[in-house]
Design an enzyme around this catalytic site. Sequence first.
Site, PDB file in Angstrom:
ATOM      1  N   GLU A 144       0.851  -1.195   0.000  1.00 19.91           N
ATOM      2  CA  GLU A 144       0.000   0.000   0.000  1.00 19.91           C
ATOM      3  C   GLU A 144       0.888   1.247   0.000  1.00 19.91           C
ATOM      4  N   GLY A 148       4.711  -0.965   2.856  1.00 23.67           N
ATOM      5  CA  GLY A 148       5.459  -1.766   1.891  1.00 23.67           C
ATOM      6  C   GLY A 148       6.219  -2.875   2.598  1.00 23.67           C
ATOM      7  N   LEU A 251       4.923 -14.955  -1.174  1.00 20.80           N
ATOM      8  CA  LEU A 251       6.169 -14.244  -1.492  1.00 20.80           C
ATOM      9  C   LEU A 251       7.350 -15.204  -1.584  1.00 20.80           C
ATOM     10  N   LEU A 350      31.290  -1.152 -21.596  1.00 25.51           N
ATOM     11  CA  LEU A 350      30.706  -0.651 -22.842  1.00 25.51           C
ATOM     12  C   LEU A 350      30.908   0.861 -23.036  1.00 25.51           C
ATOM     13  N   GLY A 351      31.542   1.511 -22.103  1.00 26.38           N
ATOM     14  CA  GLY A 351      31.764   2.949 -22.245  1.00 26.38           C
ATOM     15  C   GLY A 351      30.442   3.668 -22.483  1.00 26.38           C
ATOM     16  N   GLU A 375       9.517  -7.631  -3.662  1.00 23.34           N
ATOM     17  CA  GLU A 375       9.602  -8.963  -3.036  1.00 23.34           C
ATOM     18  C   GLU A 375      10.476  -8.949  -1.788  1.00 23.34           C
TER      19      GLU A 375
HETATM   20  P1  TGC Z   1       5.807 -11.964  11.378  1.00 31.96           P
HETATM   21  O1  TGC Z   1       5.207 -11.734  12.723  1.00 31.96           O
HETATM   22  O2  TGC Z   1       7.251 -12.304  11.288  1.00 31.96           O
HETATM   23  O3  TGC Z   1       4.994 -13.097  10.610  1.00 31.96           O
HETATM   24  C1  TGC Z   1       3.583 -13.076  10.521  1.00 31.96           C
HETATM   25  C2  TGC Z   1       3.125 -14.477  10.169  1.00 31.96           C
HETATM   26  O4  TGC Z   1       3.664 -14.842   8.882  1.00 31.96           O
HETATM   27  C3  TGC Z   1       4.556 -15.964   9.013  1.00 31.96           C
HETATM   28  N1  TGC Z   1       5.686 -15.699   8.100  1.00 31.96           N
HETATM   29  C4  TGC Z   1       5.863 -16.385   6.977  1.00 31.96           C
HETATM   30  N2  TGC Z   1       5.178 -17.417   6.453  1.00 31.96           N
HETATM   31  C5  TGC Z   1       5.596 -17.907   5.283  1.00 31.96           C
HETATM   32  N3  TGC Z   1       6.673 -17.408   4.638  1.00 31.96           N
HETATM   33  C6  TGC Z   1       7.392 -16.371   5.118  1.00 31.96           C
HETATM   34  N4  TGC Z   1       8.437 -15.899   4.455  1.00 31.96           N
HETATM   35  C7  TGC Z   1       6.998 -15.813   6.350  1.00 31.96           C
HETATM   36  N5  TGC Z   1       7.437 -14.797   7.131  1.00 31.96           N
HETATM   37  C8  TGC Z   1       6.630 -14.751   8.203  1.00 31.96           C
HETATM   38  C9  TGC Z   1       4.940 -15.982  10.473  1.00 31.96           C
HETATM   39  O5  TGC Z   1       5.335 -17.264  10.857  1.00 31.96           O
HETATM   40  C10 TGC Z   1       3.644 -15.542  11.117  1.00 31.96           C
HETATM   41  O6  TGC Z   1       2.747 -16.633  11.046  1.00 31.96           O
HETATM   42  P2  TGC Z   1       1.598 -16.867  12.156  1.00 31.96           P
HETATM   43  O7  TGC Z   1       0.943 -18.140  11.762  1.00 31.96           O
HETATM   44  O8  TGC Z   1       2.349 -16.944  13.466  1.00 31.96           O
HETATM   45  O9  TGC Z   1       0.694 -15.682  12.090  1.00 31.96           O
HETATM   46  O10 TGC Z   1       5.482 -10.714  10.462  1.00 31.96           O
HETATM   47  P3  TGC Z   1       6.015  -9.245  10.516  1.00 31.96           P
HETATM   48  O11 TGC Z   1       4.824  -8.349  10.385  1.00 31.96           O
HETATM   49  O12 TGC Z   1       6.933  -9.022  11.694  1.00 31.96           O
HETATM   50  O13 TGC Z   1       6.841  -9.127   9.142  1.00 31.96           O
HETATM   51  C11 TGC Z   1       7.961  -9.876   8.831  1.00 31.96           C
HETATM   52  C12 TGC Z   1       8.563  -9.382   7.501  1.00 31.96           C
HETATM   53  C13 TGC Z   1       9.127  -7.982   7.648  1.00 31.96           C
HETATM   54  C14 TGC Z   1       9.696 -10.330   7.152  1.00 31.96           C
HETATM   55  C15 TGC Z   1       7.480  -9.387   6.401  1.00 31.96           C
HETATM   56  O14 TGC Z   1       6.521  -8.439   6.646  1.00 31.96           O
HETATM   57  C16 TGC Z   1       8.055  -9.142   5.026  1.00 31.96           C
HETATM   58  O15 TGC Z   1       8.475 -10.065   4.364  1.00 31.96           O
HETATM   59  N6  TGC Z   1       8.043  -7.854   4.518  1.00 31.96           N
HETATM   60  C17 TGC Z   1       8.406  -7.568   3.129  1.00 31.96           C
HETATM   61  C18 TGC Z   1       7.150  -7.363   2.306  1.00 31.96           C
HETATM   62  C19 TGC Z   1       7.329  -7.802   0.893  1.00 31.96           C
HETATM   63  O16 TGC Z   1       8.222  -8.550   0.525  1.00 31.96           O
HETATM   64  N7  TGC Z   1       6.424  -7.380   0.041  1.00 31.96           N
HETATM   65  C20 TGC Z   1       6.399  -7.837  -1.329  1.00 31.96           C
HETATM   66  C21 TGC Z   1       5.094  -7.471  -1.998  1.00 31.96           C
HETATM   67  S1  TGC Z   1       4.793  -8.400  -3.464  1.00 31.96           S
HETATM   68  C22 TGC Z   1       5.899  -7.843  -4.560  1.00 31.96           C
HETATM   69  O17 TGC Z   1       6.783  -7.099  -4.286  1.00 31.96           O
HETATM   70  C23 TGC Z   1       5.752  -8.369  -5.924  1.00 31.96           C
HETATM   71  S2  TGC Z   1       6.964  -7.854  -7.044  1.00 31.96           S
HETATM   72  C24 TGC Z   1       6.516  -8.910  -8.238  1.00 31.96           C
HETATM   73  C25 TGC Z   1       7.257  -8.848  -9.461  1.00 31.96           C
HETATM   74  O18 TGC Z   1       6.938  -7.966 -10.319  1.00 31.96           O
HETATM   75  O19 TGC Z   1       8.078  -9.798  -9.709  1.00 31.96           O
HETATM   76  P1  FAD Z   2       9.526   1.051   2.415  1.00 27.56           P
HETATM   77  O1  FAD Z   2       8.955  -0.088   3.147  1.00 27.56           O
HETATM   78  O2  FAD Z   2       8.978   2.406   2.687  1.00 27.56           O
HETATM   79  O3  FAD Z   2      11.101   1.080   2.673  1.00 27.56           O
HETATM   80  C1  FAD Z   2      11.907   2.248   2.388  1.00 27.56           C
HETATM   81  C2  FAD Z   2      13.354   1.929   2.771  1.00 27.56           C
HETATM   82  O4  FAD Z   2      13.401   1.655   4.186  1.00 27.56           O
HETATM   83  C3  FAD Z   2      13.892   0.677   2.078  1.00 27.56           C
HETATM   84  O5  FAD Z   2      15.264   0.853   1.778  1.00 27.56           O
HETATM   85  C4  FAD Z   2      13.741  -0.385   3.146  1.00 27.56           C
HETATM   86  O6  FAD Z   2      14.645  -1.472   2.991  1.00 27.56           O
HETATM   87  C5  FAD Z   2      14.074   0.401   4.380  1.00 27.56           C
HETATM   88  N1  FAD Z   2      13.558  -0.221   5.601  1.00 27.56           N
HETATM   89  C6  FAD Z   2      12.302  -0.628   5.864  1.00 27.56           C
HETATM   90  N2  FAD Z   2      12.238  -1.208   7.079  1.00 27.56           N
HETATM   91  C7  FAD Z   2      13.488  -1.178   7.577  1.00 27.56           C
HETATM   92  C8  FAD Z   2      14.071  -1.626   8.797  1.00 27.56           C
HETATM   93  N3  FAD Z   2      13.351  -2.249   9.731  1.00 27.56           N
HETATM   94  N4  FAD Z   2      15.390  -1.410   8.968  1.00 27.56           N
HETATM   95  C9  FAD Z   2      16.137  -0.804   8.019  1.00 27.56           C
HETATM   96  N5  FAD Z   2      15.644  -0.354   6.848  1.00 27.56           N
HETATM   97  C10 FAD Z   2      14.336  -0.543   6.640  1.00 27.56           C
HETATM   98  N6  FAD Z   2       3.935  -5.036  -4.304  1.00 27.56           N
HETATM   99  C11 FAD Z   2       2.868  -5.870  -4.375  1.00 27.56           C
HETATM  100  O7  FAD Z   2       2.179  -6.101  -3.391  1.00 27.56           O
HETATM  101  N7  FAD Z   2       2.550  -6.489  -5.550  1.00 27.56           N
HETATM  102  C12 FAD Z   2       3.264  -6.285  -6.686  1.00 27.56           C
HETATM  103  O8  FAD Z   2       2.949  -6.871  -7.727  1.00 27.56           O
HETATM  104  C13 FAD Z   2       4.367  -5.395  -6.644  1.00 27.56           C
HETATM  105  N8  FAD Z   2       5.062  -5.126  -7.782  1.00 27.56           N
HETATM  106  C14 FAD Z   2       6.047  -4.168  -7.750  1.00 27.56           C
HETATM  107  C15 FAD Z   2       6.647  -3.779  -8.941  1.00 27.56           C
HETATM  108  C16 FAD Z   2       7.618  -2.774  -8.939  1.00 27.56           C
HETATM  109  C17 FAD Z   2       8.220  -2.317 -10.211  1.00 27.56           C
HETATM  110  C18 FAD Z   2       8.029  -2.205  -7.703  1.00 27.56           C
HETATM  111  C19 FAD Z   2       9.124  -1.160  -7.680  1.00 27.56           C
HETATM  112  C20 FAD Z   2       7.433  -2.589  -6.532  1.00 27.56           C
HETATM  113  C21 FAD Z   2       6.422  -3.554  -6.530  1.00 27.56           C
HETATM  114  N9  FAD Z   2       5.740  -3.906  -5.359  1.00 27.56           N
HETATM  115  C22 FAD Z   2       4.684  -4.773  -5.404  1.00 27.56           C
HETATM  116  C23 FAD Z   2       6.015  -3.193  -4.115  1.00 27.56           C
HETATM  117  C24 FAD Z   2       7.242  -3.682  -3.365  1.00 27.56           C
HETATM  118  O9  FAD Z   2       7.036  -4.942  -2.814  1.00 27.56           O
HETATM  119  C25 FAD Z   2       7.575  -2.634  -2.295  1.00 27.56           C
HETATM  120  O10 FAD Z   2       8.047  -1.490  -2.967  1.00 27.56           O
HETATM  121  C26 FAD Z   2       8.597  -3.139  -1.289  1.00 27.56           C
HETATM  122  O11 FAD Z   2       8.056  -4.150  -0.484  1.00 27.56           O
HETATM  123  C27 FAD Z   2       9.151  -2.020  -0.411  1.00 27.56           C
HETATM  124  O12 FAD Z   2       8.133  -1.243   0.110  1.00 27.56           O
HETATM  125  P2  FAD Z   2       8.206   0.379  -0.004  1.00 27.56           P
HETATM  126  O13 FAD Z   2       8.494   0.715  -1.397  1.00 27.56           O
HETATM  127  O14 FAD Z   2       6.987   0.910   0.643  1.00 27.56           O
HETATM  128  O15 FAD Z   2       9.488   0.782   0.835  1.00 27.56           O
END
Ligand code: TGC
Ligand code: FAD
Length: 398
Positions: A144, A148, A251, A350-351, A375
């Site tokens: 959102e 993120g 994820l 590649l300059g 991700e």
């Molecule tokens: P936390 O309290 O640690 O966990 C909450 C619940 O989730 C479980 N869990 C997982 N389960 C499966 N796989 C994982 N990797 C998991 N990590 C945690 C955990 O066991 C717990 O389960 P339960 O049953 O006890 O409720 O959660 P937290 O709020 O402290 O957050 C942990 C953190 C920071 C690692 C997580 O929020 C995180 O991974 N943040 C990053 C968000 C992210 O990666 N967003 C990506 C959006 S999608 C995208 O970017 C698509 S790009 C696509 C493209 O174009 O290729």
């Molecule tokens: P923020 O969470 O605001 O982070 C800003 C900076 O703070 C980052 O450098 C981060 O690493 C740092 N930071 C955050 N927490 C900490 C901490 N605890 N300690 C130290 N540093 C920290 N999302 C979807 O849901 N679905 C999609 O399909 C999807 N596609 C995407 C496609 C593109 C091209 C892009 C660019 C993004 C996409 N995303 C998607 C979103 C993406 O997953 C988020 O941008 C990402 O998770 C980071 O969130 P944010 O941009 O809000 O950064």
Amino acid sequence: MATTTQAPTALDPLDFLALDVLLSDEERAIRDTVRQFIRERVLPDIGDWFEQGILPREVIQELAGLGLFGMHLDGYGLPGASAVAYGLTCLELEAGDAGIRSTVSVQGSLAMFAIWKWGSDEQKERWLPAMHRGEAIGCFGLTEPDAGSDPGTMRTHARRDGSDWVLNGAKMWITNGTISDVAVVWARTDAGEIRGFLVEKGTPGFSAPEIHKKISLRASVTSELVLQDVRIPADAMLPGASTLRGPLSCLNEARYGIVWGAVGAARACFDEALSYARERIVFGKPISAYQLTQQKLAEMALEISRGSLVALHLGRMKDQGTLRPEQVSLGKMGNVRGAMEVCRSARTILGANGVTLEYPVIRHVNNLESVLTYEGTHEVHTLVVGQALTGENAFGRA
Ligand code: TGC
Ligand code: FAD
């Protein structure tokens, strides 16, 4: 004593450690099919698509025609390919462009996986075969504007009203959003649960405007999702997921694909830099003959070899069912960082030609800026690994 003499096999610069022998015939065949598609169908035009900020719809259909959408899932008419075969596919797609790999990742590893893992039988039957064939495109709305890295602070809200759900909120940076027939939208319910909802294109109150002005991942559609009193029936909720574990489990799938994909971007840049260095004459010699260039090329070969081994090892573990999310985090952070180093170094070789879309290198350099962030950012994965190593949560919330 008899001696056997083996003819030395030529070193392949793109597979310096000869890792090809570690693949099965089937894995090689899938990889070669995707490689050929990228070479013939994507590489001739991708620079223009990137410049125009488009990915032609017919290319998406052709990716579906190759059977790549949800290829690693099984049942419901899905191919059930191995994790390694899927990883090799991601590598070859991203050697073309990360935008192409993203399109496939989001369709298969996020939207289809969410339904496959957490959906009802009816939802699976309705969506999975159609999504595999490319008749329906999906997206995955977790991020959102103000949530993120920390999706647990999401504000998108689902209120139960009789037998319906009413959704309000906004998602940001959603790949494939504008072109999607179905959006997997994660929202918090009145009961405090995190639930996934299938929101179909055309539902009143729902829109998915495209985000413009990106200078990274331009050959991929990125969108907002806007939800204003979006009313959907109860059976549009994914019944299996009720906490953040639901979206986070999806994820893991997409992050695994990125572990491989990043190696593809690195290989493409290395390939270009090596040929360029052999042909570019400066100070009377090809720049490949200078030690400083050779150091760059050797470091690239090392990084690509290391990244390939990590990806393959994680893939074999995934196929055995032993892969842990923290290990995927290590792979994502290491391979994306490695790919960024390789591609930036290739750009210097590649300059001035390193900054034009006539060559693929700057496109990969720019794309990797998104790959580093989406991700899970590099910092988030560092903290996941740090927590696994120490037992201490350093994210900032207890
Ligand atoms: P936390 O309290 O640690 O966990 C909450 C619940 O989730 C479980 N869990 C997982 N389960 C499966 N796989 C994982 N990797 C998991 N990590 C945690 C955990 O066991 C717990 O389960 P339960 O049953 O006890 O409720 O959660 P937290 O709020 O402290 O957050 C942990 C953190 C920071 C690692 C997580 O929020 C995180 O991974 N943040 C990053 C968000 C992210 O990666 N967003 C990506 C959006 S999608 C995208 O970017 C698509 S790009 C696509 C493209 O174009 O290729
Ligand atoms: P923020 O969470 O605001 O982070 C800003 C900076 O703070 C980052 O450098 C981060 O690493 C740092 N930071 C955050 N927490 C900490 C901490 N605890 N300690 C130290 N540093 C920290 N999302 C979807 O849901 N679905 C999609 O399909 C999807 N596609 C995407 C496609 C593109 C091209 C892009 C660019 C993004 C996409 N995303 C998607 C979103 C993406 O997953 C988020 O941008 C990402 O998770 C980071 O969130 P944010 O941009 O809000 O950064």
